[in-house]
Enzyme design. Structure first.
Site: not given
Ligand code: AMP
Ligand code: MG
Length: 480
Positions: A124, A90-91, A111, A251, A88, A175, A182
């Site tokens: 986040g 997360g940020r 983002k 994802d 989901g 963005r 996805r």
């Molecule tokens: P990504 O592979 O970078 O697309 O991220 C994978 C997952 O990690 C997604 O659910 C993002 O929302 C979460 N995520 C990445 N960085 C952060 C962050 N700094 N804080 C919270 N969730 C994160």
């Molecule tokens: Mg991602």
């Protein structure tokens, strides 16, 4: 000002288990670094509003614009092969959708806008580096002609975030995507055996991205076929440009066929099929040459989620899925072969031996990929020769290439498919380091240069150069 962004939201109308409503976190001292006025115009956003304090606060998450309904989308995903039933946003936050000047519905997303129920251990937030990287690379991809999410704005937050590298200036990225649905969004409901939600998601996806599928005999099967088709095309485009996504998790695979989630991605300098950049990709799972197979694997995960919708009889459903997936290799091959024929200036349908021998030679001699095609296209024989450790190997190959093109390479096709400017990794890193030192001029200049990648422009020729040995970036950290 009322309704500066003409939001018209549909995802927020889907059932509540599709997302979590969430406001962005406030940031102390936002500063607008860049806004994409041409894209804003396309989205129907008043250009005069972009310069206002209100716009700055909207792009930093400090203020919720009129009719924006911020939400964090739920999704799951296979990351490096392992399944997480809940990832989901997360940020990130979907602010809402607008219907653009061409009648296409587009998502606007922040983002780095703070914690959500999907943040798990994360803060986040985003550091400025990844914000600028995504801005540069996604806009470059668009200019190169590759389907991609776009960059609307980059903001500095005035607060630091703690990362592996230490305390870094924070940023928020705005963005735009044709949607953020996805493969992992489908997996989220499949993992929960929530067939009602799957059907609703599939219907929503069809209406939004593949409306003609609704009129076919089996809309969900057609959806699968369409997604296979757009992904096969997309990966062939990446391959032709020497692009390595770096984190091809399910994802990070968009149902729209757009490139999404630019993390530790890069364009290759010297060519090798096994090239990787990501520091987290230790086994080379997402190497340049592995991308077509990984896309197929991701599409198989997508196909699985559609099984309950395709037929009540699981054997019948499985057979359908196998048939659809069976078309992927052929579709990819056709796209790939045609793109490489164009790069080498070969006639349609011509044999591909010269492509294979050319790429093998580049790999063996560690030749810069982009410069090779650039000099081949523009007939710069001495520059071409200088790229090779052993120029006699080039001479032999060159004679065969001339023969393969019957001495009349298709220069129009070559010019259109061999860019002069790409966002080279060492340049991207230099821009980011300058920005951390409060110098944003290199960022602006680089974004301007990348807007016309197929044109020869002397003022930007420095960006054509391959990295010097001390400039080579061997790994790119996620830095998120
Ligand atoms: P990504 O592979 O970078 O697309 O991220 C994978 C997952 O990690 C997604 O659910 C993002 O929302 C979460 N995520 C990445 N960085 C952060 C962050 N700094 N804080 C919270 N969730 C994160
Ligand atoms: Mg991602």
């Amino acid at each position: 000002m009322s309704n500066p962004i003409p939001f018209d939201n549909t995802y927020a109308r889907l059932p509540e288990r599709f997302y979590s409503k969430q406001n962005a976190s406030a940031v102390p001292a936002p500063k607008l670094l860049r806004v994409n006025t041409a894209l804003a115009d396309e989205l129907g956003i008043d250009p005069a509003w972009l310069d206002t304090t209100e716009a700055l606060h909207v792009f930093s998450g400090n203020r919720t614009a009129d009719r924006s309904e911020p939400l964090a989308q739920a999704y799951a995903g296979h990351q490096f092969g392992g399944f997480s039933p809940q990832l989901g946003d997360g940020r990130a936050l979907l602010l809402g959708e607008v219907v653009d000047q061409h009648g296409t519905r587009r998502d606007i997303q922040l983002k780095g806008s703070g914690r959500t129920p999907f943040s798990r251990g994360g803060d986040g937030k985003s550091a400025l580096g990844p914000v600028l990287r995504e801005y540069m690379v996604s806009e470059a991809m668009h200019a190169l002609g590759v389907p991609t999410t776009r960059a609307l704005a980059a903001v500095m937050t005035g607060e630091n975030v703690l990362r592996q590298e230490g305390h870094l200036a924070g940023g928020v990225f705005t963005r735009v995507a044709s949607s953020h649905i996805r493969v992992g969004t489908f997996q989220y409901f499949f993992a929960r055996n929530d067939t009602d939600a799957l059907r609703e998601l599939a219907d929503y996806t069809i209406a939004r991205h593949y409306p003609d599928a609704a009129d076919t005999e089996e809309p969900y099967f057609t959806l699968l076929e369409r997604v296979i088709e757009v992904q096969a095309k997309l990966i062939a485009q990446w391959m032709a440009l020497g692009f390595i996504h770096g984190v091809m998790n399910t994802d990070n695979t968009a149902i729209s066929g757009e490139t999404i989630d630019y993390g530790p991605c890069a364009f290759m300098d010297d060519f090798h099929p096994k090239r990787v950049f990501s520091s987290i990709d230790r086994d080379g799972r997402y190497a340049w040459g592995s991308q077509p197979g990984i896309a197929r694997w991701n599409l198989t995960r997508f196909a699985e989620t559609l099984l309950p919708l395709l037929s009540g009889d699981s054997d019948v459903a499985l057979k359908k899925v196998e048939n659809a997936l069976g078309t992927y290799n052929g579709r990819f091959r056709t796209e790939y072969d045609n793109r490489f024929r164009a790069k080498f200036g070969l006639a349609d349908e011509s044999p591909l031996d010269i492509v294979k021998s050319g790429l093998a030679l580049l790999a063996k001699q560690e030749v810069d990929y982009t410069l090779f095609f650039r000099h081949l296209t523009h007939g710069n024989r001495s520059e071409l020769s200088a790229l090779f450790k052993d120029p006699t190997l080039l001479e032999n190959w060159y004679a065969s290439w001339k023969a393969a093109t019957q001495s009349v390479p298709n220069l129009t096709a070559m010019r259109k498919s061999n860019p002069i400017l790409i966002p080279r990794n060492h340049r991207v890193e230099q821009v980011i380091q300058a920005a951390y030192g409060n110098n944003y001029a290199p960022f602006h200049q680089f974004v301007d240069a990348l807007a016309k990648p197929y044109e020869e422009r002397n003022e930007f020729s420095e960006y054509e150069q391959a990295p010097k040995p001390n400039e080579i970036v061997h790994q790119t950290f996620c830095g998120t």
